[in-house]
Design a protein around this motif. Structure first.
Motif, PDB file in Angstrom:
ATOM      1  N   LYS A 290       0.846  -1.184   0.000  1.00 46.91           N
ATOM      2  CA  LYS A 290       0.000   0.000   0.000  1.00 46.91           C
ATOM      3  C   LYS A 290       0.888   1.243   0.000  1.00 46.91           C
ATOM      4  O   LYS A 290       1.879   1.307   0.729  1.00 46.91           O
TER       5      LYS A 290
ATOM      6  N   GLN B 283       0.724   5.480   0.243  1.00 50.05           N
ATOM      7  CA  GLN B 283       0.003   6.743   0.420  1.00 50.05           C
ATOM      8  C   GLN B 283       0.735   7.812  -0.388  1.00 50.05           C
ATOM      9  O   GLN B 283       1.704   8.401   0.089  1.00 50.05           O
ATOM     10  N   ARG B 284       0.253   8.043  -1.601  1.00 52.99           N
ATOM     11  CA  ARG B 284       0.974   8.942  -2.508  1.00 52.99           C
ATOM     12  C   ARG B 284       1.026  10.381  -2.001  1.00 52.99           C
ATOM     13  O   ARG B 284       1.948  11.129  -2.318  1.00 52.99           O
ATOM     14  N   GLU B 285       0.032  10.808  -1.221  1.00 53.82           N
ATOM     15  CA  GLU B 285       0.025  12.186  -0.704  1.00 53.82           C
ATOM     16  C   GLU B 285       1.248  12.462   0.159  1.00 53.82           C
ATOM     17  O   GLU B 285       1.765  13.573   0.167  1.00 53.82           O
ATOM     18  N   LYS B 286       1.683  11.447   0.876  1.00 55.71           N
ATOM     19  CA  LYS B 286       2.812  11.641   1.800  1.00 55.71           C
ATOM     20  C   LYS B 286       4.169  11.528   1.113  1.00 55.71           C
ATOM     21  O   LYS B 286       5.173  11.982   1.642  1.00 55.71           O
TER      22      LYS B 286
ATOM     23  N   LYS C 291      -5.556   2.305  -7.912  1.00 55.01           N
ATOM     24  CA  LYS C 291      -5.508   3.555  -7.131  1.00 55.01           C
ATOM     25  C   LYS C 291      -6.911   4.017  -6.763  1.00 55.01           C
ATOM     26  O   LYS C 291      -7.809   4.026  -7.600  1.00 55.01           O
TER      27      LYS C 291
ATOM     28  N   THR D 135      -8.510   9.084  -2.248  1.00 59.31           N
ATOM     29  CA  THR D 135      -7.488   9.123  -1.201  1.00 59.31           C
ATOM     30  C   THR D 135      -6.069   9.178  -1.760  1.00 59.31           C
ATOM     31  O   THR D 135      -5.124   9.452  -1.034  1.00 59.31           O
ATOM     32  N   ASN D 136      -5.924   8.907  -3.063  1.00 58.92           N
ATOM     33  CA  ASN D 136      -4.598   8.832  -3.705  1.00 58.92           C
ATOM     34  C   ASN D 136      -3.740   7.725  -3.079  1.00 58.92           C
ATOM     35  O   ASN D 136      -2.525   7.860  -2.965  1.00 58.92           O
ATOM     36  N   ILE D 137      -4.398   6.674  -2.655  1.00 61.08           N
ATOM     37  CA  ILE D 137      -3.693   5.506  -2.103  1.00 61.08           C
ATOM     38  C   ILE D 137      -3.709   4.391  -3.158  1.00 61.08           C
ATOM     39  O   ILE D 137      -4.750   4.111  -3.742  1.00 61.08           O
TER      40      ILE D 137
ATOM     41  N   CYS E 213       5.492   6.015   4.001  1.00 62.65           N
ATOM     42  CA  CYS E 213       4.200   6.007   3.306  1.00 62.65           C
ATOM     43  C   CYS E 213       3.957   4.697   2.564  1.00 62.65           C
ATOM     44  O   CYS E 213       2.950   4.546   1.883  1.00 62.65           O
TER      45      CYS E 213
END
Ligand code: SF4
Length: 74
Positions: A5, A7-10, A40, A44-46, A68
């Motif tokens: 997984k 978390q692209r935001e981070k 994707k 959430t951009n996850i 992330c």
């Protein structure tokens, strides 16, 4: 089986995951990491990818400076 997984935001685009684990990770146009062939969630951009073998993804998760990348063993 396991799930990778991201978390692209981070993600800060340091590139470590791509160097350590090019099988699963690559930096893309927005300067952030992407899990190859992943699904994707646009809200959430996850990104998530089911894998049979975790292989280098665990080392990539450990090396990520902003933590992330998550490996979920199933
Ligand atoms: S190691 Fe972490 S911060 Fe660096 S590019 Fe990969 S996901 Fe992004």
């Amino acid at each position: 089986m396991a799930k990778i997984k991201l978390q692209r935001e981070k993600c800060i685009g340091c590139g470590s995951c791509q160097v350590i684990c090019p099988k699963y990770f690559e930096l893309v146009d927005d300067g952030k990491s992407h899990i190859k062939d992943s699904v994707k969630d646009e809200k959430t951009n996850i990104e998530e990818l089911e894998v049979v073998k975790i292989e280098c993804a665990e080392a990539a998760a450990e090396a990520c400076p902003v933590q992330c990348i998550e490996i979920i063993k199933t």
